[in-house]
Motif scaffolding. Structure first.
Motif, PDB file in Angstrom:
ATOM      1  N   ARG A   1      -4.103   7.735   6.266  1.00 19.91           N
ATOM      2  CA  ARG A   1      -4.523   6.347   6.438  1.00 19.91           C
ATOM      3  C   ARG A   1      -3.318   5.426   6.648  1.00 19.91           C
ATOM      4  O   ARG A   1      -3.331   4.537   7.509  1.00 19.91           O
TER       5      ARG A   1
ATOM      6  N   TYR B   1       1.044   4.298  -2.752  1.00 18.62           N
ATOM      7  CA  TYR B   1       0.954   5.718  -2.378  1.00 18.62           C
ATOM      8  C   TYR B   1       2.088   6.522  -3.018  1.00 18.62           C
ATOM      9  O   TYR B   1       1.864   7.632  -3.537  1.00 18.62           O
TER      10      TYR B   1
ATOM     11  N   LYS C   1      -5.224  12.364   2.408  1.00 15.08           N
ATOM     12  CA  LYS C   1      -6.078  11.359   3.027  1.00 15.08           C
ATOM     13  C   LYS C   1      -5.398   9.990   3.038  1.00 15.08           C
ATOM     14  O   LYS C   1      -5.442   9.256   4.035  1.00 15.08           O
ATOM     15  N   GLU C   2      -4.761   9.643   1.938  1.00 18.16           N
ATOM     16  CA  GLU C   2      -4.058   8.355   1.851  1.00 18.16           C
ATOM     17  C   GLU C   2      -2.853   8.322   2.780  1.00 18.16           C
ATOM     18  O   GLU C   2      -2.560   7.300   3.418  1.00 18.16           O
ATOM     19  N   GLN C   3      -2.160   9.452   2.869  1.00 21.47           N
ATOM     20  CA  GLN C   3      -1.017   9.536   3.772  1.00 21.47           C
ATOM     21  C   GLN C   3      -1.467   9.327   5.223  1.00 21.47           C
ATOM     22  O   GLN C   3      -0.819   8.590   5.971  1.00 21.47           O
TER      23      GLN C   3
ATOM     24  N   GLU D   1       0.828  -1.207   0.000  1.00 18.27           N
ATOM     25  CA  GLU D   1       0.000   0.000   0.000  1.00 18.27           C
ATOM     26  C   GLU D   1       0.865   1.261   0.000  1.00 18.27           C
ATOM     27  O   GLU D   1       0.512   2.266  -0.632  1.00 18.27           O
TER      28      GLU D   1
END
Length: 218
Positions: free
Chosen positions: A133, A98, A129-131, A94
């Motif tokens: 998460r 990213y 947002k991905e960071q 993941e």
């Protein structure tokens, strides 16, 4: 996640006893009127003060219950390692995805594909947002590692206690005929510099322990 054998060496020394004294003779407190030399000579007699020792290294390798406990802990350790490694591998995958998102965003900026401030802010919001998460998952992974290690530590303590209690109970019965006044614990030949072979009762002890032990059906 150390092997149980290393920890059990210290535990069994407590169980077997550095100084395991049982039922000294009833006249031990009497004052002797004999000359000092006579008293000293008689006090070191092997007949009046029988001793023996047990080699813990050999006991751990040959006592089936100790071997079964070790196998049980190793299986739990392997299960914990697999659980952590699987989640860590997913985390790496993941995180790599990213980084690819960040790279694509930077290329869009460099080539002018992002034309408006609104589009730029939307792209950055997705990345943020991905960071966030991934940072949360990284903390969860760290917490998992600590939890699994704590569980292994507690399991190891429980197995140590079970083995120690078994050894304690065994020696209470083994020496109920009062044949020994002292039973020493030897680990890696560190505690005994020299002893006659007949003082080593390890095989007798292990044979008796294995005879009493009934493995749990798997």
């Amino acid at each position: 996640m150390k092997n149980i054998n290393t920890i059990l060496l210290a535990v069994l020394c407590v169980a077997v006893g550095i100084l395991y004294v049982l039922h000294f003779s009833s006249d031990k407190c009497k004052v002797s009127s004999a000359p000092v030399s006579t008293v000293v000579a008689s006090s070191v007699s092997i007949d009046s003060f029988p001793i023996a020792y047990v080699n813990v290294d050999t006991l751990l390798l040959t006592y089936q219950y100790a071997k079964d406990l070790n196998e049980s802990l190793l299986k739990k350790q392997e299960k914990s390692r697999k659980e952590f490694n699987d989640k860590e591998a997913r985390m790496r995958t993941e995180y790599a995805a990213y980084l690819k998102m960040v790279e694509d965003y930077q290329k869009k900026l460099a080539t002018g594909q992002i034309l408006t401030q609104e589009t730029k802010e939307k792209e950055e919001a997705v990345l943020y947002k991905e960071q966030s998460r991934l940072e949360k998952k990284q903390k969860e992974l760290k917490d998992l590692d600590q939890r699994l290690n704590q569980e292994l530590f507690l399991e190891q303590q429980k197995l140590n206690s079970q083995l120690r209690d078994t050894i304690n109970a065994f020696f209470a019965i083994y020496n109920q005929d009062k044949r020994y006044k002292m039973i020493l614990c030897d680990t890696g030949n560190d505690n005994i510099f020299f002893a006659e072979d007949y003082l080593n009762i390890t095989k007798d002890v292990v044979d008796a322990l294995n005879k009493k032990y009934t493995p749990v059906q798997k």
